[in-house]
Scaffold this motif. Structure first.
Motif, PDB file in Angstrom:
ATOM      1  N   ALA A  88      48.319  36.723  38.155  1.00  0.00           N
ATOM      2  CA  ALA A  88      46.973  36.298  37.743  1.00  0.00           C
ATOM      3  C   ALA A  88      46.441  35.177  38.625  1.00  0.00           C
ATOM      4  CB  ALA A  88      46.998  35.872  36.279  1.00  0.00           C
ATOM      5  N   ARG A  89      47.242  34.169  38.882  1.00  0.00           N
ATOM      6  CA  ARG A  89      46.803  33.039  39.716  1.00  0.00           C
ATOM      7  C   ARG A  89      46.483  33.494  41.143  1.00  0.00           C
ATOM      8  NH1 ARG A  89      47.213  28.162  37.389  1.00  0.00           N
ATOM      9  NH2 ARG A  89      48.492  28.017  35.515  1.00  0.00           N
ATOM     10  N   ASN A  90      47.316  34.357  41.683  1.00  0.00           N
ATOM     11  CA  ASN A  90      47.077  34.839  43.041  1.00  0.00           C
ATOM     12  C   ASN A  90      45.867  35.764  43.110  1.00  0.00           C
ATOM     13  OD1 ASN A  90      49.159  33.467  44.476  1.00  0.00           O
ATOM     14  ND2 ASN A  90      50.637  34.785  43.473  1.00  0.00           N
ATOM     15  N   THR A  91      45.656  36.546  42.071  1.00  0.00           N
ATOM     16  CA  THR A  91      44.459  37.387  42.001  1.00  0.00           C
ATOM     17  C   THR A  91      43.205  36.524  41.998  1.00  0.00           C
ATOM     18  OG1 THR A  91      45.617  39.168  40.848  1.00  0.00           O
ATOM     19  CG2 THR A  91      43.224  39.091  40.579  1.00  0.00           C
ATOM     20  N   ALA A  92      43.203  35.481  41.177  1.00  0.00           N
ATOM     21  CA  ALA A  92      42.049  34.573  41.102  1.00  0.00           C
ATOM     22  C   ALA A  92      41.806  33.886  42.436  1.00  0.00           C
ATOM     23  CB  ALA A  92      42.272  33.545  39.999  1.00  0.00           C
ATOM     24  N   ALA A  93      42.872  33.497  43.120  1.00  0.00           N
ATOM     25  CA  ALA A  93      42.722  32.817  44.408  1.00  0.00           C
ATOM     26  C   ALA A  93      42.079  33.728  45.446  1.00  0.00           C
ATOM     27  CB  ALA A  93      44.086  32.340  44.902  1.00  0.00           C
ATOM     28  N   ILE A  94      42.539  34.959  45.505  1.00  0.00           N
ATOM     29  CA  ILE A  94      42.014  35.892  46.508  1.00  0.00           C
ATOM     30  C   ILE A  94      40.569  36.282  46.209  1.00  0.00           C
ATOM     31  CG2 ILE A  94      42.195  38.268  47.361  1.00  0.00           C
ATOM     32  CD1 ILE A  94      45.215  37.911  47.363  1.00  0.00           C
ATOM     33  N   LEU A  95      40.277  36.562  44.953  1.00  0.00           N
ATOM     34  CA  LEU A  95      38.938  37.050  44.611  1.00  0.00           C
ATOM     35  C   LEU A  95      37.929  35.928  44.360  1.00  0.00           C
ATOM     36  CD1 LEU A  95      39.922  40.088  42.374  1.00  0.00           C
ATOM     37  CD2 LEU A  95      39.350  40.054  44.812  1.00  0.00           C
ATOM     38  N   GLY A  96      38.404  34.734  44.030  1.00  0.00           N
ATOM     39  CA  GLY A  96      37.521  33.579  43.879  1.00  0.00           C
ATOM     40  C   GLY A  96      36.485  33.703  42.782  1.00  0.00           C
ATOM     41  N   ARG A  97      36.816  34.377  41.716  1.00  0.00           N
ATOM     42  CA  ARG A  97      35.886  34.556  40.592  1.00  0.00           C
ATOM     43  C   ARG A  97      36.452  33.902  39.346  1.00  0.00           C
ATOM     44  NH1 ARG A  97      31.528  38.295  41.486  1.00  0.00           N
ATOM     45  NH2 ARG A  97      31.737  38.937  43.636  1.00  0.00           N
ATOM     46  N   GLU A  98      35.559  33.550  38.410  1.00  0.00           N
ATOM     47  CA  GLU A  98      35.998  32.942  37.164  1.00  0.00           C
ATOM     48  C   GLU A  98      36.563  33.973  36.200  1.00  0.00           C
ATOM     49  OE1 GLU A  98      33.151  30.320  35.357  1.00  0.00           O
ATOM     50  OE2 GLU A  98      32.556  29.521  37.314  1.00  0.00           O
ATOM     51  N   LEU A  99      35.927  35.130  36.107  1.00  0.00           N
ATOM     52  CA  LEU A  99      36.369  36.194  35.201  1.00  0.00           C
ATOM     53  C   LEU A  99      36.670  37.443  36.025  1.00  0.00           C
ATOM     54  CD1 LEU A  99      36.844  37.449  32.407  1.00  0.00           C
ATOM     55  CD2 LEU A  99      34.394  37.952  32.325  1.00  0.00           C
ATOM     56  N   ILE A 100      37.890  37.934  35.892  1.00  0.00           N
ATOM     57  CA  ILE A 100      38.320  39.117  36.644  1.00  0.00           C
ATOM     58  C   ILE A 100      39.024  40.062  35.678  1.00  0.00           C
ATOM     59  CG2 ILE A 100      39.796  39.991  38.501  1.00  0.00           C
ATOM     60  CD1 ILE A 100      39.619  37.053  39.659  1.00  0.00           C
ATOM     61  N   ARG A 101      38.648  41.327  35.736  1.00  0.00           N
ATOM     62  CA  ARG A 101      39.323  42.350  34.937  1.00  0.00           C
ATOM     63  C   ARG A 101      39.947  43.367  35.883  1.00  0.00           C
ATOM     64  NH1 ARG A 101      39.534  44.455  29.859  1.00  0.00           N
ATOM     65  NH2 ARG A 101      39.851  46.693  29.713  1.00  0.00           N
ATOM     66  N   VAL A 102      41.271  43.424  35.870  1.00  0.00           N
ATOM     67  CA  VAL A 102      42.009  44.378  36.678  1.00  0.00           C
ATOM     68  C   VAL A 102      42.332  45.553  35.754  1.00  0.00           C
ATOM     69  CG1 VAL A 102      44.092  44.775  38.055  1.00  0.00           C
ATOM     70  CG2 VAL A 102      42.995  42.514  38.068  1.00  0.00           C
ATOM     71  N   ASP A 103      41.627  46.648  35.956  1.00  0.00           N
ATOM     72  CA  ASP A 103      41.791  47.838  35.118  1.00  0.00           C
ATOM     73  C   ASP A 103      42.689  48.816  35.859  1.00  0.00           C
ATOM     74  OD1 ASP A 103      41.566  50.180  33.640  1.00  0.00           O
ATOM     75  OD2 ASP A 103      39.437  49.865  33.209  1.00  0.00           O
ATOM     76  N   VAL A 104      43.970  48.762  35.539  1.00  0.00           N
ATOM     77  CA  VAL A 104      44.961  49.569  36.254  1.00  0.00           C
ATOM     78  C   VAL A 104      44.748  51.063  35.976  1.00  0.00           C
ATOM     79  CG1 VAL A 104      47.426  49.955  36.641  1.00  0.00           C
ATOM     80  CG2 VAL A 104      46.589  47.644  36.156  1.00  0.00           C
ATOM     81  N   GLY A 105      44.474  51.399  34.729  1.00  0.00           N
ATOM     82  CA  GLY A 105      44.294  52.801  34.353  1.00  0.00           C
ATOM     83  C   GLY A 105      43.150  53.476  35.086  1.00  0.00           C
ATOM     84  N   ASN A 106      42.060  52.751  35.290  1.00  0.00           N
ATOM     85  CA  ASN A 106      40.898  53.305  35.999  1.00  0.00           C
ATOM     86  C   ASN A 106      40.837  52.894  37.462  1.00  0.00           C
ATOM     87  OD1 ASN A 106      39.654  54.733  33.818  1.00  0.00           O
ATOM     88  ND2 ASN A 106      39.119  52.759  32.938  1.00  0.00           N
TER      89      ASN A 106
END
Length: 102
Positions: free
Chosen positions: A79-97
């Protein structure tokens, strides 16, 4: 900046992470590269180039729901690394879709 990352594997399987700061961008990229290789992820792209969102989605997919449930420290790093790369406050990673929303 406050971050909120949601990783969804389906309607009834979501993992939420809230924290004040993410990792450094370069460290986050290196973390995803290591995990991508370690999990033996495979992405077919028309250009042959693997984008950051592809790495994020593939690592989540190949790690699987069980890792998010059972390995809290790893899941928080994701989660922390995802936020760092994308630089957004709210991120939804939808694995199924296989999608990322903001």
């Amino acid at each position: 900046m406050q971050h909120h990352v949601i990783v969804a594997f389906g309607k009834d399987s979501e993992f939420e992470f809230k924290f004040a700061s993410g990792a450094a961008v370069e460290e986050a990229r290196q973390w995803f590269e290591r995990e991508f290789v370690s999990l033996e992820c495979d992405v077919a792209t028309p250009t042959g180039k693997i984008l950051a969102v592809d790495r994020i989605l593939c690592v989540a997919k190949y790690a699987g729901e069980a890792r998010f449930r059972e390995q809290q420290t790893w899941a928080e790093q994701f989660a922390r690394n995802t936020a760092a790369i994308l630089g957004r406050e709210l991120i939804r990673v939808d694995v199924g879709n296989y999608s990322i929303g903001y």
